[in-house]
Design an enzyme around this catalytic site. Structure first.
Site, PDB file in Angstrom:
ATOM      1  CG  HIS A  68      32.825  37.550  35.232  1.00  0.00           C
ATOM      2  ND1 HIS A  68      34.115  37.137  35.517  1.00  0.00           N
ATOM      3  CD2 HIS A  68      32.882  38.244  34.081  1.00  0.00           C
ATOM      4  CE1 HIS A  68      34.924  37.573  34.551  1.00  0.00           C
ATOM      5  NE2 HIS A  68      34.208  38.248  33.670  1.00  0.00           N
ATOM      6  CG  HIS A 112      29.784  32.066  35.063  1.00  0.00           C
ATOM      7  ND1 HIS A 112      29.082  33.212  35.330  1.00  0.00           N
ATOM      8  CD2 HIS A 112      31.095  32.431  34.983  1.00  0.00           C
ATOM      9  CE1 HIS A 112      29.926  34.239  35.410  1.00  0.00           C
ATOM     10  NE2 HIS A 112      31.157  33.786  35.207  1.00  0.00           N
TER      11      HIS A 112
HETATM   12 ZN    ZN Z   1      34.859  35.837  37.016  1.00  0.00          ZN
END
Ligand code: ZN
Length: 308
Positions: A164, A125
């Site tokens: 994600h 991320h």
């Molecule tokens: Zn994740």
């Protein structure tokens, strides 16, 4: 050649508040399963700390300095709503980067066919200029750039099966066709990016999956899209952003993969690494927040890596 495993006690010293899913117990759960006899042949090496300049492969110097300045002398400091640092987080993050780059060195210099890095904090991320989602530095992106800079890799494929979307990796390679980034992820879900229409310079491949999707959806994504893209791309190395939070037990999402699905995906990517990349494959831990699901998944993943 053996499968190499990097980890380090400093990863347990990157502290997060009580109840935070990204916690030291995750690595304790992994250590516990990898202590089993079947993993005795693993080549276990203590992760080295990276030189700070390695961060600059994927992030500007101002960003590295900003993160450094956030590190508290005691207690915890919050970088965003869910990204937290404590006194040892800088060393942990630099050692996560160090393991990722050392793993790349190992597969290019013939010390291992493939490597699994059990590190925290995770990385996918982290954007060029922004820490978020438990991530400080983008370990996979730094590993990819290191493969190019230190080993002359022309093309690097990153496959990200964390539940994600790896917005950070996408951000870093958005306009860089020398890196193919393929991601399966639940949508809608944090961080909100990762629509199929986000294609960068034609090098970004997003395969969003609906909540409730199972391992069949992962197999389909690999067989119908990701593996053909890898075959067209002919990478010099394959890097896996190996999150295990798409496991059905995981509390942060609603995909229903089993540990066996992660094993099958591992085997498919190893086959491609054998075909195009001289077997060079580096797998970096990202998410995975149910301790039992994480342990089972890592066991299946590393068990397959060892069969190479
Ligand atoms: Zn994740």
């Amino acid at each position: 050649m053996a499968t190499r495993l990097y980890t380090h006690p400093v990863y347990l010293e990157h502290l997060t508040p009580p109840g935070h899913p990204e916690r030291p117990d995750r690595l304790r759960a992994i250590a516990k399963v990898l202590a089993h006899d079947v993993f005795a042949p693993l080549d276990r090496v203590e992760a080295p700390m990276a030189d700070e300049t390695a961060i600059l492969l994927a992030h500007p110097e101002t960003y590295a300095r900003r993160i450094r300045a956030e590190i508290p002398h005691e207690g915890l400091a919050r970088i965003d709503a869910d990204t937290v640092v404590g006194p040892r987080s800088w060393d942990a993050a630099l050692t996560a980067v160090g393991a990722a780059t050392a793993a790349v060195d190992d597969v290019f210099e013939g010390r291992a066919d493939n490597v699994f890095v059990a590190a925290r904090p995770p990385g996918h991320h982290a954007e060029k200029d922004r820490a978020m989602g438990f991530c400080l530095f983008n370990n996979a992106a730094i590993a990819a750039r290191h493969a190019q800079k230190a080993h002359g890799a022309e093309r690097v494929a990153i496959v990200d099966w964390d539940v994600h979307h790896g917005n950070g990796t996408q951000d870093i390679f958005w306009d860089d066709p020398s890196v193919l980034y393929c991601s399966t992820h639940q949508m809608p879900l944090y961080p909100g990016t990762g629509a199929a229409s986000e294609t960068g310079a034609g090098n970004i491949v997003n395969l969003p999956l609906a909540p409730g999707s199972d391992g069949e959806a992962l197999r389909e994504a690999l067989e119908s899209v990701i593996l053909p893209r890898i075959d067209d791309f002919r990478p010099d190395i394959i890097i896996i952003s190996a999150g295990f939070d798409a496991h059905y037990r995981d509390p942060l999402a609603e995909l229903n993969f089993t540990e066996r699905d992660f094993g099958s995906a591992t085997s498919m990517l190893m086959e491609r690494a054998g075909r195009w990349s001289g077997n060079r494959l580096v797998s970096l831990l990202e998410g995975g927040y149910d301790l039992e699901g994480l342990g089972l998944s890592v066991a299946a993943h590393v068990g397959c890596l060892m069969k190479g």
